[in-house]
Each structure stands twice: as structure tokens, then as C-alpha cells.
Scaffold this active site. Structure first.
Site, PDB file in Angstrom:
ATOM      1  N   CYS A   1       7.734   0.815   4.228  1.00 35.06           N
ATOM      2  CA  CYS A   1       7.191   2.067   4.779  1.00 35.06           C
ATOM      3  C   CYS A   1       7.445   2.187   6.282  1.00 35.06           C
ATOM      4  O   CYS A   1       7.898   3.255   6.734  1.00 35.06           O
ATOM      5  CB  CYS A   1       5.704   2.190   4.481  1.00 35.06           C
ATOM      6  SG  CYS A   1       5.103   1.130   3.178  1.00 35.06           S
TER       7      CYS A   1
ATOM      8  N   GLN B   1      12.481  -3.491  -4.164  1.00 38.14           N
ATOM      9  CA  GLN B   1      11.745  -2.295  -4.612  1.00 38.14           C
ATOM     10  C   GLN B   1      12.687  -1.125  -4.826  1.00 38.14           C
ATOM     11  O   GLN B   1      13.655  -0.954  -4.097  1.00 38.14           O
ATOM     12  CB  GLN B   1      10.727  -1.871  -3.549  1.00 38.14           C
ATOM     13  CG  GLN B   1       9.459  -2.675  -3.551  1.00 38.14           C
ATOM     14  CD  GLN B   1       8.336  -1.943  -2.813  1.00 38.14           C
ATOM     15  OE1 GLN B   1       8.216  -0.717  -2.871  1.00 38.14           O
ATOM     16  NE2 GLN B   1       7.520  -2.705  -2.111  1.00 38.14           N
TER      17      GLN B   1
ATOM     18  N   LYS C   1      -4.347   6.436  -5.390  1.00 36.11           N
ATOM     19  CA  LYS C   1      -3.029   6.105  -5.953  1.00 36.11           C
ATOM     20  C   LYS C   1      -3.043   6.097  -7.469  1.00 36.11           C
ATOM     21  O   LYS C   1      -4.095   5.965  -8.102  1.00 36.11           O
ATOM     22  CB  LYS C   1      -2.550   4.759  -5.434  1.00 36.11           C
ATOM     23  CG  LYS C   1      -3.414   3.593  -5.870  1.00 36.11           C
ATOM     24  CD  LYS C   1      -2.777   2.276  -5.467  1.00 36.11           C
ATOM     25  CE  LYS C   1      -3.686   1.132  -5.875  1.00 36.11           C
ATOM     26  NZ  LYS C   1      -3.124  -0.164  -5.754  1.00 36.11           N
TER      27      LYS C   1
ATOM     28  N   ASP D   1      12.199   1.920  -3.970  1.00 37.70           N
ATOM     29  CA  ASP D   1      11.175   2.524  -3.125  1.00 37.70           C
ATOM     30  C   ASP D   1      11.584   3.907  -2.617  1.00 37.70           C
ATOM     31  O   ASP D   1      12.770   4.221  -2.519  1.00 37.70           O
ATOM     32  CB  ASP D   1      10.943   1.597  -1.918  1.00 37.70           C
ATOM     33  CG  ASP D   1       9.590   1.826  -1.275  1.00 37.70           C
ATOM     34  OD1 ASP D   1       8.814   2.626  -1.811  1.00 37.70           O
ATOM     35  OD2 ASP D   1       9.324   1.193  -0.236  1.00 37.70           O
TER      36      ASP D   1
ATOM     37  N   HIS E   1       9.724   7.039   0.204  1.00 39.97           N
ATOM     38  CA  HIS E   1       8.600   7.652   0.900  1.00 39.97           C
ATOM     39  C   HIS E   1       8.880   9.137   1.018  1.00 39.97           C
ATOM     40  O   HIS E   1       9.944   9.529   1.506  1.00 39.97           O
ATOM     41  CB  HIS E   1       8.393   6.959   2.250  1.00 39.97           C
ATOM     42  CG  HIS E   1       7.967   5.537   2.069  1.00 39.97           C
ATOM     43  ND1 HIS E   1       8.854   4.490   2.042  1.00 39.97           N
ATOM     44  CD2 HIS E   1       6.732   5.015   1.828  1.00 39.97           C
ATOM     45  CE1 HIS E   1       8.185   3.366   1.809  1.00 39.97           C
ATOM     46  NE2 HIS E   1       6.898   3.651   1.670  1.00 39.97           N
TER      47      HIS E   1
ATOM     48  N   HIS F   1       3.981   7.239  -1.130  1.00 38.18           N
ATOM     49  CA  HIS F   1       4.788   6.026  -1.370  1.00 38.18           C
ATOM     50  C   HIS F   1       4.989   5.982  -2.873  1.00 38.18           C
ATOM     51  O   HIS F   1       4.013   6.062  -3.612  1.00 38.18           O
ATOM     52  CB  HIS F   1       4.043   4.744  -1.020  1.00 38.18           C
ATOM     53  CG  HIS F   1       3.472   4.680   0.349  1.00 38.18           C
ATOM     54  ND1 HIS F   1       3.875   3.737   1.258  1.00 38.18           N
ATOM     55  CD2 HIS F   1       2.511   5.401   0.961  1.00 38.18           C
ATOM     56  CE1 HIS F   1       3.173   3.878   2.376  1.00 38.18           C
ATOM     57  NE2 HIS F   1       2.337   4.886   2.220  1.00 38.18           N
TER      58      HIS F   1
ATOM     59  N   ARG G   1       7.136 -11.312  -0.055  1.00 36.50           N
ATOM     60  CA  ARG G   1       5.677 -11.397  -0.015  1.00 36.50           C
ATOM     61  C   ARG G   1       5.241 -12.803  -0.346  1.00 36.50           C
ATOM     62  O   ARG G   1       5.855 -13.464  -1.192  1.00 36.50           O
ATOM     63  CB  ARG G   1       5.041 -10.441  -1.035  1.00 36.50           C
ATOM     64  CG  ARG G   1       5.203  -9.010  -0.630  1.00 36.50           C
ATOM     65  CD  ARG G   1       4.451  -8.069  -1.552  1.00 36.50           C
ATOM     66  NE  ARG G   1       4.814  -6.707  -1.205  1.00 36.50           N
ATOM     67  CZ  ARG G   1       4.442  -5.632  -1.878  1.00 36.50           C
ATOM     68  NH1 ARG G   1       3.677  -5.768  -2.929  1.00 36.50           N
ATOM     69  NH2 ARG G   1       4.828  -4.438  -1.489  1.00 36.50           N
TER      70      ARG G   1
HETATM   71  C1  TSB Z   1       5.781   2.029  -3.229  1.00 38.95           C
HETATM   72  N1  TSB Z   1       4.691   0.673   0.122  1.00 38.95           N
HETATM   73  C2  TSB Z   1       4.621   0.852  -1.297  1.00 38.95           C
HETATM   74  C3  TSB Z   1       5.906   1.475  -1.801  1.00 38.95           C
HETATM   75  O1  TSB Z   1       6.312   2.540  -0.959  1.00 38.95           O
HETATM   76  C4  TSB Z   1       4.400  -0.528  -1.952  1.00 38.95           C
HETATM   77  O2  TSB Z   1       4.937  -1.515  -1.476  1.00 38.95           O
HETATM   78  N2  TSB Z   1       3.644  -0.535  -3.027  1.00 38.95           N
HETATM   79  S1  TSB Z   1       3.278  -1.853  -3.871  1.00 38.95           S
HETATM   80  O3  TSB Z   1       2.748  -2.855  -3.025  1.00 38.95           O
HETATM   81  O4  TSB Z   1       2.442  -1.423  -4.951  1.00 38.95           O
HETATM   82  O5  TSB Z   1       4.598  -2.412  -4.471  1.00 38.95           O
HETATM   83  C5  TSB Z   1       5.437  -1.591  -5.245  1.00 38.95           C
HETATM   84  C6  TSB Z   1       5.715  -2.198  -6.598  1.00 38.95           C
HETATM   85  O6  TSB Z   1       6.314  -3.471  -6.447  1.00 38.95           O
HETATM   86  C7  TSB Z   1       4.499  -2.468  -7.457  1.00 38.95           C
HETATM   87  O7  TSB Z   1       4.107  -1.310  -8.136  1.00 38.95           O
HETATM   88  C8  TSB Z   1       5.005  -3.531  -8.416  1.00 38.95           C
HETATM   89  O8  TSB Z   1       5.625  -2.935  -9.530  1.00 38.95           O
HETATM   90  C9  TSB Z   1       6.069  -4.248  -7.604  1.00 38.95           C
HETATM   91  N3  TSB Z   1       5.637  -5.589  -7.137  1.00 38.95           N
HETATM   92  C10 TSB Z   1       4.619  -5.859  -6.302  1.00 38.95           C
HETATM   93  N4  TSB Z   1       4.529  -7.180  -6.068  1.00 38.95           N
HETATM   94  C11 TSB Z   1       5.525  -7.764  -6.769  1.00 38.95           C
HETATM   95  C12 TSB Z   1       5.966  -9.113  -6.942  1.00 38.95           C
HETATM   96  N5  TSB Z   1       5.373 -10.123  -6.335  1.00 38.95           N
HETATM   97  N6  TSB Z   1       7.027  -9.353  -7.758  1.00 38.95           N
HETATM   98  C13 TSB Z   1       7.652  -8.327  -8.383  1.00 38.95           C
HETATM   99  N7  TSB Z   1       7.297  -7.049  -8.248  1.00 38.95           N
HETATM  100  C14 TSB Z   1       6.243  -6.753  -7.450  1.00 38.95           C
HETATM  101 ZN    ZN Z   2       5.454   2.340   1.088  1.00 38.33          ZN
END
Ligand code: TSB
Ligand code: ZN
Length: 584
Positions: A277, A324, A412, A326, A328, A458, A306
Site C-alpha cells: 500500500c 500478492q 472489510k 494486489d 489499491h 485494498h 511477513r
Molecule cells: C489487499 N494491503 C492489503 C492488500 O492491498 C493486504 O495486504 N491485505 S492482507 O494482509 O489481507 O493480505 C492479502 C492476502 O494475502 C490475504 O487475503 C491472504 O489471502 C494472503 N496472505 C496473507 N498472509 C499470507 C501468508 N503468510 N501466506 C500466503 N498468503 C497470505
Molecule cells: Zn493494501
């Protein structure tokens, strides 16, 4: 669908009682054992046990089961006793774990314990009447578990088990568990060479092998085209940012525990990014925008890092390095409803294309009474939450509301699916955000010439390519639809000596038509090669012999079927084309 033991009243009682039976048996075999907690979970029960220096291995479970059977046969009654605080502290004075539990009980809790023969455990209950009722159980596995789930604490040993009323129910359940293991994407991923991991790379950092990479590429192409057609603009941004970037976004203060630690390069302090983001906010802020330009949709297939607890990482489903899908979306407040609707439509469209039918929509809302946890703008929250509900209702979607589960910055929507093994996970997500654009001082010029702050959505449709692929592997059991399969067609000459040339010609011809084809002209028996095509779950096997060569035709067999179809080359291409277009 596997039974949820926790939610079934009778099974809950039975499994809870079986956890006590397990503890009693362990106590007989390891008299120094101390017990922490033994709850019922969706999959059965477990007990966390402190055995000091002793270690229980998988092969010891049978011995424990035997002891449990013996106690059960003895048939002692299970008796409840209520205790005052003093009595409880006295009764369990030798047991620091139970004393800890007693001290953490809420005031006014009725303290009770349950006795069966020579074993007493502190417990709320309820339990079955007698250990006699605990006949059909199985201990499933043993693993380490940190005391209170905190990695700073010492390790306990956790034994898992399951109990049913009848042998038939138990056997059916064990069979289902076996099937789930077979469907587990970690197993299929290995069998089909989709991905690997290596200690030298690190935990939660899978390496995508050529077959897995081909699948991912199809997913990327697919969603890229969809998003392009919906007006998304894709960018590439670095997978690091400075600490200041994440201080500006607020992640440094609120999300740091999920991030890899800072690294210094010259005078700059960097972090591997956990989210994209902030980068996308800067992309938006790079130029001036008028209300006429909005919505602006900035998408990226973005690599994130992460910190996930080492016990939580799982194949491709929960990783520490993820990509992702992803985007925005920058909108005016009036556009929230419409844009959210488009995201939901896209989610439904994608799920339809992949034949995904079992999922749950969860709408996470704020707890209006919790003024601390949520960004303070009542009107904004109420309006936004109502809009989200309206949109979901307009699709006739079944969803459940989770009060108090919203992010600090807005409500959300998550879509949850159930993996073969383990609890539900979120695939798609769409999160409303009133705050981040303010933190980055973003604006657009409104109709009346005033400067306004956009709202951000997002959203990630696949979630991550990692998690979605894990899900897809389990959904299809590795038999991917033709358009995704790493190898779409395998060409097998009945005899390489006689039909090899024709097989090569057909292979090249299919390659030219852009199919992913393999030629299997090894000097192995036809039956062996046909079986291998099945093991590799290749959707179409072309078998070429005398007749096909003579007539310049094709015979093919589909994965999982015995019948062979013969047709002209042209018909075959049309057939493949149609299946790909219909995504079958
Ligand atoms: C959608 N900032 C927002 C983005 O713009 C975001 O990061 N959202 S999130 O934290 O929900 O992460 C997005 C998606 O990543 C989740 O819906 C999930 O499907 C996936 N995700 C989250 N953590 C993990 C992980 N550790 N391993 C694999 N996929 C993951
Ligand atoms: Zn985001």
C-alpha cells in the site's frame, strides 16, 4: 465435509472426556507427567503435557492407546466435585500448571474437578457418565507446543486424538482424514514437482519448480488480462522500503511484529515490505488528479515478506515470502459502493472460472462501542458499512458479519475457504481505508475546485498466488483443468521404432499451436507409459499407432478415463481449443 467435533454437543463431551482418559493413561505410564490443558477442537481433542526429559514419539501412541483401553474396560464412573478456592489450591498444590489455571479463573467461577478412578483433573466439564463410554478412539499424532502458545516459554508435548460413539463413525472419520492427507497440497506439490523448500533458503520460503511456475504464470496472465479489461493500471515497485515509509503509513507502529527486522545500507534503514500500500500511495501521489480521473486502480503482482510463526508456516498456503495479486483503488466517497460492487463481481467471476463453490463471505465491521480500536468518524463508518451490506445483498450473497473484526482504518470483506488440512484461511479480500490516503497527504480536485482526500480500497482477488495455488492444488487434487495444467498433452507412440516419427511430428505441431506438450517415446512398455501419464495427472494423452499414422489421425484419452477417442488433427485442435475457452 469433515465433522466439526467442537460444535456437536455429544461429540464435544465425548472428546473432552477422552482427553482426560488420555491424561490418565499417560499418568500411569509416566507418573511424573504434569498436565496443562486438554481442550476439544474442531478435529477432536488434544492434551498439552509436561514430561520433563521424556519424549513421546509416534510409535509410543499405541502403548498409550492400550492403556486407555484398559482404563475404559475397568469402567469407573466419572464423578464431579465442586471446590472452594482454598480447597482447589490445596488439592492441586503439587501441580503448578493447575495452580496457574486456578489463579487465572475469573472471579465467581465455580471451580470443579472430575474424578475417574485414580485420576482427578481440574475441569469445567461436562463429561460422560463413565469411562466405559470411551471405546472408539484413536490417538492421531504428537507434536511440540509452547506453553501458553508463546515461543518465549518452554515446550510441552501435545497429543492429538479423536473419539466417536461407534466404530463405524471412527473408521469413516479416519478414512476422511486419510483422503485429506492425500489431497494436502504439500503432498501433491511434491508428487507433481510443483514446489520445494530448502533449509538453506529458509522456513516459509518455497521455491517454485518449473511445473509450479507454469501454473503460476497462467494465473498471472489470467488475472492480468481481467484487471486490464477492468481499467487497472499495473506497476512494478521494489520489495523494500525505508523505515520512514512504513512510519508514514503506520505499519512501523502497528504491524512491526509481522515484519522482518530492519537492515541498514549506508545511511538508509530498509525493511522488506509486508504490504504494498505505501508504495502505491506514492505512485498515486506522483501526479495531480481530478475527480474525473477517479477511480484510479493501481495493481501489482507484488512480492511481500511477513514474519509468520515457524509453527504456522505451511506449504504454499502460509509463507513468509509471498506474491500478492494486489491493487489499491482510489475513489471518491460517492464511488465506494460502485467500486466495491465491481470487486465483488470480479471475485465471483474468478471463482466461477475456477469452479470454486465452497467458500464463505465474511464482512468484518467495527465494534461501535470500542472507540479506541477504530478510526474515529462515526458517519463515515456507518455509511461505508451500510454500503458494503447493500452491495452484498444486491448480489444475494450469503455472508456473516464479524463485529469488532474490522481493521483500524475501515471495514472489510474476506472470502474464506477450507484447506484439506487445518483451519479456514482467507483467499480474497477487499478492505476499505479512510486513513492511509490522509497519512500520505493524497488528494484530488473536486468538481467545485476544492481539494479532497480519496478513499482507498485494498483488494486482492487471489489473495496471494502462493495461497491460491495451494488451494487450487487441493481443489483439483492436482488434476488441473487443461488451461492451467503444466503439461497439457503427452504424446505416446505405441512403438517408437514404428511410430516415432509421426509422434514427433504431432508433438511439434501441437507445440507450434502453443500447447504445452511432452513426447514420451521412452523404451518402456505402452501400459507403463500410459500409467505414468495418469500419475502425473496430465489432462490429455495422445496415443499414436499404426492406424493413426496411416490415416494421419489422432487417438486420445482423457485423464481418469479408459475410453479412447479418434479424430482428425483439426478436430483435435478444435476440441482442445474449446476446452480451454470454457476453462474445463
Ligand atoms: C489487499 N494491503 C492489503 C492488500 O492491498 C493486504 O495486504 N491485505 S492482507 O494482509 O489481507 O493480505 C492479502 C492476502 O494475502 C490475504 O487475503 C491472504 O489471502 C494472503 N496472505 C496473507 N498472509 C499470507 C501468508 N503468510 N501466506 C500466503 N498468503 C497470505
Ligand atoms: Zn493494501
Amino acid at each position: 465435509m469433515m465433522k466439526n467435533i467442537k460444535e456437536d454437543e455429544r461429540l464435544n463431551k465425548l472428546n473432552h472426556s477422552c482427553a482426560h482418559l488420555l491424561a490418565q493413561a499417560v499418568k500411569h505410564l509416566y507418573p511424573h507427567a504434569k498436565f496443562w490443558v486438554g481442550p476439544v477442537i474442531e478435529e477432536g481433542f488434544y492434551y498439552d503435557i509436561d514430561l520433563g526429559e521424556d519424549v513421546i514419539k509416534e510409535e509410543d501412541l499405541e502403548t498409550i492407546e492400550k492403556e486407555m483401553k484398559k482404563i475404559s474396560k475397568d469402567g469407573k464412573r466419572i464423578v464431579r466435585e465442586e471446590l472452594s478456592l482454598e480447597e482447589a489450591l490445596e488439592k492441586f498444590k503439587e501441580d503448578p500448571y493447575k495452580i496457574d489455571l486456578i489463579h487465572h479463573m475469573e472471579e465467581g467461577t465455580v471451580i470443579s474437578c472430575y474424578m475417574q478412578g485414580d485420576f482427578t483433573d481440574l475441569c469445567r466439564g461436562p463429561h460422560v457418565e463413565s469411562v466405559k463410554e470411551l471405546k472408539h478412539f484413536k490417538l492421531l499424532k504428537v507434536s511440540g507446543a509452547y506453553f501458553k502458545g508463546d515461543s518465549k516459554n518452554h515446550m510441552l508435548q501435545r497429543i492429538y486424538g479423536i473419539c466417536f460413539d461407534t466404530i463405524e463413525d471412527l473408521e469413516a472419520h479416519l478414512q476422511e482424514l486419510e483422503e485429506a492427507k492425500e489431497r494436502d497440497h504439500r503432498k501433491i506439490g511434491k508428487d507433481l514437482s510443483l514446489f520445494m523448500s530448502h533449509d538453506l533458503v529458509g522456513k516459509g520460503m518455497p521455491l517454485w519448480l518449473p511445473n509450479g511456475a507454469l501454473i503460476r504464470k497462467q494465473l498471472e496472465n489470467y488475472i492480468y488480462e481481467k484487471e486490464r479489461s477492468l481499467g487497472y493500471q499495473h506497476v512494478y515497485t521494489p520489495c523494500v522500503g525505508t523505515v520512514d515509509l512504513y512510519k508514514t503509513s503506520g505499519h512501523w507502529d502497528h504491524y512491526q511484529e509481522n515484519m522482518f527486522p530492519m537492515m541498514k545500507v549506508d545511511e538508509e534503514e530498509f525493511v522488506l515490505r509486508p504490504m504494498n500500500c505505501p508504495h502505491h500511495m506514492l505512485v498515486y501521489g506522483n501526479s495531480l488528479h481530478s475527480y474525473r480521473d477517479l477511480p484510479i486502480r493501481i495493481g501489482e503482482f507484488a512480492q511481500d515478506f511477513r514474519y509468520e510463526a515457524s509453527g504456522a508456516v505451511k506449504g504454499l498456503e502460509r509463507v513468509r515470502c509471498m506474491c500478492q495479486n494486489d491493487a489499491h483503488l482510489f475513489v471518491t466517497p460517492e464511488q465506494i459502493g460502485d467500486e466495491f460492487k465491481k470487486v465483488v463481481a470480479l471475485i465471483l467471476d474468478v471463482y466461477k472460472d475456477f469452479g470454486i463453490k465452497e467458500y464463505k463471505f465474511r464482512l468484518s465491521l467495527r465494534d461501535p462501542l470500542d472507540k479506541e480500536k477504530y478510526f474515529d468518524d462515526d458517519a463515515m463508518w456507518n455509511e461505508a458499512e451500510n454500503k458494503l451490506r447493500e452491495v452484498l445483498d444486491s448480489f444475494g450473497i450469503d455472508y456473516y458479519e464479524a463485529i469488532g473484526e474490522a481493521a483500524f482504518y475501515g471495514p472489510k470483506l474476506d472470502v474464506e475457504v477450507k484447506p484439506a488440512v487445518g483451519p479456514e484461511v482467507t483467499l480474497s479480500t477487499c478492505q476499505l481505508d479512510f486513513l492511509l490516503p490522509r497519512r500520505f497527504d493524497l488528494s484530488y480536485i473536486d468538481k467545485d475546485g476544492s481539494k479532497q482526500v480519496p478513499v482507498v480500497l485494498h483488494r486482492a482477488i487471489f489473495g496471494t498466488f502462493d495461497r491460491f495455488t495451494a488451494f487450487l492444488i487441493e481443489e483439483t487434487k492436482g488434476a488441473f483443468p487443461l488451461w492451467i495444467a503444466p503439461t497439457q498433452v503427452v504424446v505416446i507412440p505405441v512403438s517408437d521404432e514404428h511410430h516415432g516419427e509421426y509422434a514427433e511430428e504431432i508433438t511439434s505441431w501441437l507445440k507450434e499451436a502453443n500447447y504445452r506438450v511432452e513426447l514420451d517415446h521412452r523404451n518402456e512398455k505402452l501400459g507403463y507409459r500410459l500409467r505414468e501419464a495418469q500419475t502425473k495427472k496430465i489432462p490429455v494423452t495422445v496415443i499414436l499407432g499404426e492406424q493413426e499414422q496411416k490415416d494421419q489421425t489422432i487417438s486420445y484419452r482423457l485423464f481418469g478415463e479408459k475410453d479412447t477417442t479418434s479424430c482428425s488433427k483439426e478436430e483435435f485442435l478444435n476440441y482442445l481449443q474449446e476446452r480451454i475457452e470454457k476453462r474445463r
